[in-house]
Write an enzyme that holds these catalytic residues in place. Sequence first.
Site, mmCIF file in Angstrom:
data_model
loop_
_atom_site.group_PDB
_atom_site.id
_atom_site.type_symbol
_atom_site.label_atom_id
_atom_site.label_comp_id
_atom_site.label_asym_id
_atom_site.label_seq_id
_atom_site.Cartn_x
_atom_site.Cartn_y
_atom_site.Cartn_z
ATOM 1 N NE ARG A 1 -3.005 3.633 -0.963
ATOM 2 C CZ ARG A 1 -1.852 3.729 -0.296
ATOM 3 N NH1 ARG A 1 -1.059 4.769 -0.490
ATOM 4 N NH2 ARG A 1 -1.476 2.777 0.543
ATOM 5 C CD GLU B 1 5.362 6.985 3.453
ATOM 6 O OE1 GLU B 1 4.684 7.834 2.857
ATOM 7 O OE2 GLU B 1 5.099 5.768 3.383
ATOM 8 N NE ARG C 1 2.001 2.107 -1.431
ATOM 9 C CZ ARG C 1 3.092 1.370 -1.565
ATOM 10 N NH1 ARG C 1 3.415 0.809 -2.712
ATOM 11 N NH2 ARG C 1 3.877 1.177 -0.517
#
Length: 179
Positions: free
Chosen positions: A120, A77, A69
Amino acid sequence: MAMAMMMRFGAMASVAMALCACNQSEAAATEATTTVSAPAGLAANAVIDYVVDGDTVDVIIDGRTERIRLIGIDTPETKKRDTPIECFGPEASAYTELLLPVGTPVYIERDIVNRDDYGRLLGYVYRANDGIFVNYELMRQGFAQPMSIPPNEAFAELFADAARAAEADNAGIWAACSG
């Protein structure tokens, strides 16, 4: 740590030059378009395996796949469950794919916190072949907005400046999603 400090110094010293970037076409996106780059001779520590969306990529590190990330930025999004596709999300994802095609060697720099709540890895991503600072480039070209989450704020000021410049240039989301 010395490499990280050198990259931070180089990035911050280059911020003054960042004022003259403009929107990039698809052809120009693969060229060295940013004015904020890592030092020359950056050694890759990962390879792009898949672009998930505008601010998330899968990389191969030492033979295993990790989801990264990008720190300090937030793109609209496109793949969040139970969430509609947001304005300029597909364009942000496409731009990330242009900057980081599969097989691209990258250097990932971490900050203080290494993983987010989803597991992540959190990182600043640079293309190893030319030092393009991908997090910054997405911000400066108008594909992302700043998202600063303490304590991972090494480039927060740089990203805020890039966002202000993109907004002033009416670039990307600033033109497509206003109002």
